[in-house]
Write an enzyme that holds these catalytic residues in place. Structure first.
Site: not given
Ligand code: RFL
Ligand code: PHB
Length: 396
Positions: A73, A202
């Site tokens: 990622h 998040y």
């Protein structure tokens, strides 16, 4: 009475990785673990590896499956005020990434390698006690299958996690502990459903923090901030998905695939550091010496750095008869630990709802996030900490 060079307490990632690196260097070691191997593998914990941790798995000769199955990622999404903003970690750090590879898988790879090489791990070792580590001849005693055993060793590595016996065996006058307990926990759910997004999200929402993570293209890991008073039995799968949806943006809500949970648990959040990390011939590594709240994904990675420094120091001791490495161990680790503690505390403070801070607390967080995602300097500060600061950071 058995003899070994390094007695390792704990077969979590720290203990197993240390055992493998020492073995590669020809240093004999025995691992004592309180639980069964299946129990250790059943604990669903970390999911994100920094490059330091990836490199160490390679060095230990156990990186093959990780490179095959791990997901690379190069960014994360921050969601606040109902909108998502990508932090291009790769672009902001000159090409650094993280890897999604579960702690369970990493632990399994290390366990398999240890077994294949015929190295000794005593599972279900009870009443482990560490003795005489302030002398040249430390000892470890334990019981196994009802029988008392003793190991004589040169060094003891305390890799036994936050609730372990090693830190607890150090005289209180020789140790200082720094701690902050947060007024909430993370409720985590693992499910065999495709992740809601290709990277992690998040979430800062007025209803509290949420995190959309994953283990693979078909297995998701989600977390919700919950009050510490909540009981996991009170959270049905349906209630979990309903609450998660309320914290997501419309696009993610639409993409979310729900399904039965295959694991569900609540973890408290804590910042904790022990100083020092060496007491004569006893060393603490990983969660035995420090805890970070999981928001920065730093716990396992810090454990890996401790192990890197500790294995290096012990190899230097045996090869070069030099104590320079073991003398420097604590200080070298603590510098990196405090940096990760700071980032994890800051990122936790930024992303969670602190009820006692009221509406203004939420507004100030949103203003800070708005600044961070629109400023290259702000975004880079998140990116460079998230991928892990260089090992020699701050050394002039
Ligand atoms: P562990 O994994 O706790 O292993 C310690 C082992 O020691 C054994 N033990 C004993 N054995 C013999 N005798 C005794 N008296 C003993 N006492 C204890 C235990 O049974 C156990 O097997 O510590 P270690 O090896 O230092 O590894 C640390 C990591 O587990 C931890 O830092 C991470 O899981 C933290 N963490 C994360 N870290 C990351 O880097 N990235 C992440 O994405 C991330 N996500 C997380 C996390 C931790 C979480 N929880 C549950 C706190 C997410 C969560 C929810
Ligand atoms: C996880 O996938 O378990 C995970 C990922 C990122 C974090 C914490 C936990 O910051």
């Amino acid at each position: 009475m058995k003899k070994t060079q390094v007695a390792i307490i704990g077969a979590g990632p720290s203990g197993l990785l240390l055992g493998q690196l020492l073995h590669k260097a020809g240093i004999d070691n025995i691992i004592l673990e309180r639980h069964t191997g299946e129990y250790v593998l059943g604990r669903i914990r970390a999911g994100i590896l920094e490059q330091v941790c990836i490199d160490l798995m390679d060095e230990a000769g156990v990186g093959e499956r990780m490179h095959r199955e791990g997901l690379v990622h190069g960014g994360i999404d921050l969601l606040f005020q109902g909108e998502r903003h990508r932090i291009d970690m790769n672009g902001l750090t000159g090409g650094k990434n993280v890897m999604v590879y579960g702690q369970t898988e990493l632990t399994r790879d290390l366990m398999d390698a240890r077994k294949a090489e015929g190295l000794e791990t005593v599972y279900e070792a009870l009443d482990v006690a560490v003795h005489d580590f302030d002398s040249q001849r430390p000892r470890v005693t334990y019981t196994h299958n009802g029988q008392a055993h003793e190991i004589q060793c040169d060094f003891i590595a305390g890799c036994d996690g936050f609730h372990g016996v090693c830190r607890a065996s150090v005289p209180r006058s020789a140790i200082q502990e720094f701690e902050k307990v947060y007024p909430f926990g993370w409720l985590g759910v693992l499910s065999d459903t495709p992740p809601v997004h290709e990277e992690l999200i998040y979430v800062n929402s007025p209803r509290g923090f949420a995190l959309c993570s994953m283990r693979s293209h078909t297995r998701s890991r989600y977390y919700l901030q919950v009050p510490l008073t909540d009981k996991v039995e009170e959270w049905s799968d349906q209630a979990f998905w309903d609450e998660l949806k309320l914290r997501l943006d419309p696009q993610a809500r639409k993409n979310l695939v729900t399904g039965p949970s295959i694991e569900k648990s609540i973890a408290p959040l804590r910042s904790f550091v022990t100083e020092p990390l060496r007491f004569g011939r006893l060393f603490l590594a990983g969660d035995a010496g420090h805890i970070v709240p999981p928001t920065g994904a730093k716990g396992l990675n810090l454990a890996a750095t401790d192990v890197k420094y500790l294995s290096g120091a012990l190899i230097e001791y045996y090869r070069e008869k030099s104590e320079a490495g073991i003398d420097a161990y604590s200080e070298k680790c603590l510098r990196r630990i405090w940096r990760a503690e700071r980032f994890s505390w800051w990122f936790t403070s930024l992303m969670h709802r602190f009820p006692e801070q009221g509406e203004i607390g939420q507004k100030l967080q949103e203003a800070e996030l708005d600044y961070l995602v629109h400023s290259e300097a702000g975004s880079r500060t998140i990116a460079e900490n998230y991928v892990g600061l260089p090992l020699d950071f701050g050394r002039d």
